[in-house]
Enzyme design. Structure first.
Site, short mmCIF file in Angstrom:
data_model
loop_
_atom_site.label_atom_id
_atom_site.label_comp_id
_atom_site.label_asym_id
_atom_site.label_seq_id
_atom_site.Cartn_x
_atom_site.Cartn_y
_atom_site.Cartn_z
N HIS A 190 0.99 -1.30 0.28
CA HIS A 190 -0.02 0.22 -0.49
C HIS A 190 0.50 1.00 0.27
CE1 HIS A 190 0.72 0.05 4.01
NE2 HIS A 190 0.32 -0.65 4.51
N HIS A 214 4.18 2.29 2.30
CA HIS A 214 5.13 1.21 1.74
C HIS A 214 6.03 2.63 0.51
CE1 HIS A 214 2.67 -2.79 2.98
NE2 HIS A 214 4.15 -2.91 3.29
N LYS A 224 3.39 -0.61 16.88
CA LYS A 224 2.46 -1.29 16.73
C LYS A 224 1.79 -1.43 18.95
CE LYS A 224 2.77 -2.87 12.63
NZ LYS A 224 3.66 -2.17 12.29
N ARG A 255 0.09 -9.12 15.94
CA ARG A 255 -0.55 -9.24 15.09
C ARG A 255 -0.38 -10.39 15.29
NH1 ARG A 255 3.67 -7.64 10.10
NH2 ARG A 255 3.59 -5.61 11.42
N GLN A 307 15.75 -9.06 13.14
CA GLN A 307 16.08 -8.37 12.34
C GLN A 307 17.56 -7.45 11.99
OE1 GLN A 307 13.69 -4.72 11.84
NE2 GLN A 307 14.76 -3.27 10.64
N ASP A 329 10.67 4.86 12.37
CA ASP A 329 10.67 4.09 13.77
C ASP A 329 11.52 2.42 13.61
OD1 ASP A 329 9.23 2.85 10.93
OD2 ASP A 329 7.48 2.33 12.50
N LYS A 355 -3.29 10.59 9.76
CA LYS A 355 -2.64 9.21 8.90
C LYS A 355 -2.09 9.25 7.78
CE LYS A 355 -1.37 4.98 10.18
NZ LYS A 355 -1.34 3.28 11.27
N THR A 411 -7.85 6.34 4.40
CA THR A 411 -8.42 6.92 4.06
C THR A 411 -10.28 6.50 4.92
OG1 THR A 411 -10.16 4.84 2.45
CG2 THR A 411 -8.49 7.15 1.40
#
Length: 430
Positions: free
Chosen positions: A43, A46, A80, A84, A176, A197, A232, A236
């Protein structure tokens, strides 16, 4: 072309480790950005990271796009407030393939150039890495004190987040970091980039490389994109703005960029296009002379829509926009697919009528007063038709009792009634 200078004037540098700019000036650098594979489309959230890779390649360096197949099974706690959902391998592989197709529009993966882009997936080197091996080879190099000092971890531990932090998520930082170490060893990768972040996760990687093999490693982050009003970016009322036309139509995608504020358009055109500084400065000056013409928004919407979709999709979106706001023809209206038609006329009053009524044929005055009451009375409709103020499917209605049948339906389902200049009504035959 100097990569850091390119990012600076575009407003795309937030933090950078000392020595990064010097490294980029002296050699071709391999750098990577991690991409979360939790959906089978990127989206626009990214896009900043993808554009960093695009500018990197344009400046002669080698981009790696890392799909977080393994880390996607864990979840990054940064930014976050809750853990998730975890994905299975089949879903992750499907998402990876879909994302690769989208990245092909931004990066050169196919040429023989020494700096051609590569796609890597950390699941490939993590899937056979046992917990004991990971604890011995990675965990011993980074202290818990160091990991807990990171902002993303602190926020989850101090009660700012309701659900605390699971051990699974706590290990994300080391996973990571290991990605960076692996790519440093295997691909000679010396730079990791990402959103601001990610600074804590990225610098843990540089620290792991330094402590493990003493290698060179650097970090560069871009600001998190927000709107000028603090809202943000990329959200939408109906959710994310996706790059895949299945989730966000090219028309809606184009409209998103066309409708950003003047202040946002001036920032976004630097971040989300490859236009040169000279071209952008010229557009900004032109916009300031006549803001009502929305020069910046129109060029931004054009560049991003063509880059993500195609010139054909851009032209179709412009034509669709003119149906609502311009003097489009009936032919242009009939070219619209159903999804775009509904997107263009989202929010206009709609009426359902029986298909049987149209099969039998019905007078326009009866249809638009009794069955789909766009007019308060037959007298009101008669007057407006006589003054040329009523259109059906973008053609003037010349006779208020003209017979309307299924033949006039758009796509076999819809009629578009226009009353005056701005009042539209969509009639659906059921």
């Amino acid at each position: 072309m100097n990569f850091v200078e390119e990012l600076r004037w575009r407003g795309m540098v937030h933090d950078m480790m000392p020595g990064t700019e010097e490294l980029l000036a002296k050699e071709q650098v391999t750098a990577y950005v991690g991409i979360d594979p939790t959906a089978d489309s990127l989206h626009i959230g990214h896009l900043c990271g993808v554009m960093m890779l695009r500018h990197l390649q344009r400046c002669g360096h080698k981009p790696l796009a890392l799909i977080g197949g393994a880390t996607g099974m864990i979840g990054d706690p940064s930014g976050k407030s809750a853990e998730r959902n975890l994905l299975d391998e089949k879903t992750l592989r499907h998402n990876q393939d879909s994302i690769k197709k989208q990245l092909n529009k931004f990066l050169d993966f196919e040429s023989d150039a020494p700096n051609r882009a590569e796609l890597v997936n950390n699941y490939d080197w993590m899937k056979d890495f046992t917990f004991l091996d990971f604890a011995r080879e990675v965990g011993k190099h980074i202290t818990v004190n160091y990991m807990m000092s990171k902002e993303s971890v602190k926020k989850r531990l101090t009660g700012e987040a309701r659900d605390g932090l699971s051990f699974t998520e706590f290990t994300y930082q080391l996973l990571q970091a290991y990605d960076f170490l692996h790519l440093n060893k295997v691909k000679g990768c010396k730079l990791q980039m990402g959103g601001s972040d990610q600074w804590g996760n990225i610098t843990t990687g540089t620290e792991l490389i330094r402590r493990t093999n003493g290698g060179e490693a650097y970090a560069l982050t871009c600001p998190l994109i927000t709107k000028a009003d603090g809202g943000k970016f990329g959200k939408t009322e109906s959710g994310n703005i996706w790059l895949d036309a299945r989730y966000t139509s090219p028309y809606k995608f184009y409209q998103f960029w066309l409708n950003v504020s003047d202040a946002d358009a001036e920032r976004y055109i630097k971040i989300f296009t490859s236009l040169s500084k000279e071209v952008i400065d010229g557009l900004v000056a032109e916009h300031q002379q006549a803001p009502h013409l929305r020069v910046l928004q129109k060029r931004l919407a054009k560049e991003v829509t063509i880059m993500v979709h195609s010139e054909e999709d851009y032209n179709a979106a412009v034509e669709a926009s003119s149906i609502l706001f311009g003097n489009a023809t009936s032919d242009a209206l009939r070219k619209l697919d159903e999804e775009t038609l509904l997107a263009v006329f989202e929010g206009v009053p709609q009426f359902d009528v029986s298909r049987d009524t149209l099969l039998a044929g019905v007078k326009a005055v009866d249809l638009f007063v009794d069955h789909a009451p766009a007019f308060a009375s037959k007298g009101e409709m008669r007057k407006l038709v006589q003054s040329g103020g009523v259109s059906l499917n973008k053609e003037k209605l010349t006779d208020f009792d003209q017979l309307i049948t299924v033949e006039q339906l758009l796509g076999g389902k819809y009629l578009l009634l226009q009353k005056g200049k701005k009042n539209y009504y969509l009639i659906l035959a059921k």
